[in-house]
Design a protein around this motif. Sequence first.
Motif, PDB file in Angstrom:
ATOM      1  N   PRO A  66       0.809  -1.220   0.000  1.00 39.22           N
ATOM      2  CA  PRO A  66       0.000   0.000   0.000  1.00 39.22           C
ATOM      3  C   PRO A  66       0.843   1.272   0.000  1.00 39.22           C
ATOM      4  O   PRO A  66       0.474   2.261  -0.623  1.00 39.22           O
ATOM      5  N   THR A  67       2.000   1.225   0.651  1.00 37.50           N
ATOM      6  CA  THR A  67       2.872   2.399   0.648  1.00 37.50           C
ATOM      7  C   THR A  67       3.380   2.672  -0.758  1.00 37.50           C
ATOM      8  O   THR A  67       3.416   3.818  -1.210  1.00 37.50           O
ATOM      9  N   GLU A  68       3.741   1.618  -1.481  1.00 38.13           N
ATOM     10  CA  GLU A  68       4.200   1.786  -2.860  1.00 38.13           C
ATOM     11  C   GLU A  68       3.071   2.324  -3.737  1.00 38.13           C
ATOM     12  O   GLU A  68       3.294   3.196  -4.581  1.00 38.13           O
ATOM     13  N   THR A  69       1.866   1.826  -3.541  1.00 38.25           N
ATOM     14  CA  THR A  69       0.717   2.316  -4.302  1.00 38.25           C
ATOM     15  C   THR A  69       0.487   3.793  -4.021  1.00 38.25           C
ATOM     16  O   THR A  69       0.264   4.585  -4.941  1.00 38.25           O
ATOM     17  N   GLN A  70       0.529   4.177  -2.740  1.00 42.22           N
ATOM     18  CA  GLN A  70       0.376   5.586  -2.383  1.00 42.22           C
ATOM     19  C   GLN A  70       1.477   6.432  -3.032  1.00 42.22           C
ATOM     20  O   GLN A  70       1.222   7.532  -3.524  1.00 42.22           O
ATOM     21  N   ALA A  71       2.714   5.921  -3.027  1.00 41.11           N
ATOM     22  CA  ALA A  71       3.835   6.665  -3.604  1.00 41.11           C
ATOM     23  C   ALA A  71       3.657   6.861  -5.106  1.00 41.11           C
ATOM     24  O   ALA A  71       3.990   7.928  -5.638  1.00 41.11           O
ATOM     25  N   HIS A  72       3.114   5.862  -5.807  1.00 34.99           N
ATOM     26  CA  HIS A  72       2.851   6.005  -7.239  1.00 34.99           C
ATOM     27  C   HIS A  72       1.823   7.107  -7.487  1.00 34.99           C
ATOM     28  O   HIS A  72       1.977   7.901  -8.421  1.00 34.99           O
ATOM     29  N   VAL A  73       0.782   7.137  -6.666  1.00 37.53           N
ATOM     30  CA  VAL A  73      -0.244   8.180  -6.796  1.00 37.53           C
ATOM     31  C   VAL A  73       0.373   9.551  -6.540  1.00 37.53           C
ATOM     32  O   VAL A  73       0.182  10.493  -7.318  1.00 37.53           O
ATOM     33  N   ALA A  74       1.133   9.663  -5.454  1.00 37.61           N
ATOM     34  CA  ALA A  74       1.766  10.945  -5.116  1.00 37.61           C
ATOM     35  C   ALA A  74       2.731  11.372  -6.213  1.00 37.61           C
ATOM     36  O   ALA A  74       2.734  12.544  -6.624  1.00 37.61           O
ATOM     37  N   ALA A  75       3.549  10.453  -6.732  1.00 35.75           N
ATOM     38  CA  ALA A  75       4.515  10.793  -7.774  1.00 35.75           C
ATOM     39  C   ALA A  75       3.821  11.285  -9.041  1.00 35.75           C
ATOM     40  O   ALA A  75       4.261  12.270  -9.655  1.00 35.75           O
ATOM     41  N   ALA A  76       2.742  10.625  -9.431  1.00 38.25           N
ATOM     42  CA  ALA A  76       1.996  11.066 -10.622  1.00 38.25           C
ATOM     43  C   ALA A  76       1.431  12.468 -10.411  1.00 38.25           C
ATOM     44  O   ALA A  76       1.453  13.301 -11.326  1.00 38.25           O
ATOM     45  N   ASN A  77       0.950  12.747  -9.211  1.00 35.62           N
ATOM     46  CA  ASN A  77       0.385  14.061  -8.931  1.00 35.62           C
ATOM     47  C   ASN A  77       1.459  15.139  -8.801  1.00 35.62           C
ATOM     48  O   ASN A  77       1.237  16.293  -9.176  1.00 35.62           O
ATOM     49  N   ILE A  78       2.625  14.777  -8.278  1.00 32.37           N
ATOM     50  CA  ILE A  78       3.737  15.732  -8.223  1.00 32.37           C
ATOM     51  C   ILE A  78       4.182  16.068  -9.651  1.00 32.37           C
ATOM     52  O   ILE A  78       4.421  17.231  -9.981  1.00 32.37           O
ATOM     53  N   ALA A  79       4.272  15.053 -10.515  1.00 31.35           N
ATOM     54  CA  ALA A  79       4.638  15.288 -11.918  1.00 31.35           C
ATOM     55  C   ALA A  79       3.614  16.203 -12.587  1.00 31.35           C
ATOM     56  O   ALA A  79       3.975  17.104 -13.353  1.00 31.35           O
ATOM     57  N   ALA A  80       2.335  15.989 -12.298  1.00 27.92           N
ATOM     58  CA  ALA A  80       1.291  16.858 -12.857  1.00 27.92           C
ATOM     59  C   ALA A  80       1.476  18.289 -12.373  1.00 27.92           C
ATOM     60  O   ALA A  80       1.343  19.241 -13.154  1.00 27.92           O
ATOM     61  N   ALA A  81       1.784  18.462 -11.089  1.00 28.01           N
ATOM     62  CA  ALA A  81       1.990  19.804 -10.537  1.00 28.01           C
ATOM     63  C   ALA A  81       3.187  20.489 -11.192  1.00 28.01           C
ATOM     64  O   ALA A  81       3.137  21.690 -11.482  1.00 28.01           O
ATOM     65  N   VAL A  82       4.265  19.743 -11.447  1.00 28.01           N
ATOM     66  CA  VAL A  82       5.445  20.312 -12.107  1.00 28.01           C
ATOM     67  C   VAL A  82       5.084  20.786 -13.513  1.00 28.01           C
ATOM     68  O   VAL A  82       5.574  21.826 -13.974  1.00 28.01           O
ATOM     69  N   ARG A  83       4.193  20.047 -14.186  1.00 32.11           N
ATOM     70  CA  ARG A  83       3.730  20.452 -15.519  1.00 32.11           C
ATOM     71  C   ARG A  83       2.717  21.580 -15.464  1.00 32.11           C
ATOM     72  O   ARG A  83       2.304  22.099 -16.488  1.00 32.11           O
ATOM     73  N   GLY A  84       2.265  21.940 -14.264  1.00 28.68           N
ATOM     74  CA  GLY A  84       1.268  22.998 -14.120  1.00 28.68           C
ATOM     75  C   GLY A  84      -0.165  22.504 -14.167  1.00 28.68           C
ATOM     76  O   GLY A  84      -1.097  23.296 -14.253  1.00 28.68           O
ATOM     77  N   ASP A  85      -0.352  21.194 -14.086  1.00 30.37           N
ATOM     78  CA  ASP A  85      -1.688  20.598 -14.121  1.00 30.37           C
ATOM     79  C   ASP A  85      -2.182  20.321 -12.709  1.00 30.37           C
ATOM     80  O   ASP A  85      -1.415  20.305 -11.752  1.00 30.37           O
TER      81      ASP A  85
END
Length: 154
Positions: A66-85
């Motif tokens: 579950p920690t890895e799953t949470q980290a994947h979600v967080a990483a995808a959202n951090i990448a979106a934030a870096v792109r301005g999304d």
Amino acid sequence: MIVPPFTGQDVVRAVPGLADEKGFVPVLDTYQSRAYADVYAVGVAAAVDVPWTSAIPVGVPKTGFPTETQAHVAAANIAAAVRGDSPTTHNEFGKIPAVCIMDAGNNGVLILADKMLPPRKFGVMVPGPQSHAAKIMFEKYFLWKARQGYVRLP
């Protein structure tokens, strides 16, 4: 067995409004802090809503899956934030599948369920020495793939 209470880090508690009284970071299903949109928390640092506590955010132990799953979600959202999304990836903690091998010396328990928190449609616990062997095999496989750089393998 005596297990001390899980407590958050003092550095996290020092930020006004970031953590709850126990030191855990209340998060949305994007794993963003409820107080600070640019702060993410996963694993044991994240306070998640657990039904049997009347939806009071608590820090609950979280195993690797579950920690890895949470980290994947967080990483995808951090990448979106870096792109301005805006964050687009969501995964509620209670709906993450439960896949866990608990090791206890020469014995252990394999736990599989369709989701982490009840109500579940499927759940099984398989105790025995094969769980200990499976944990050792997984550890050796994980270290091998990490050393070889095969990060995309399951």
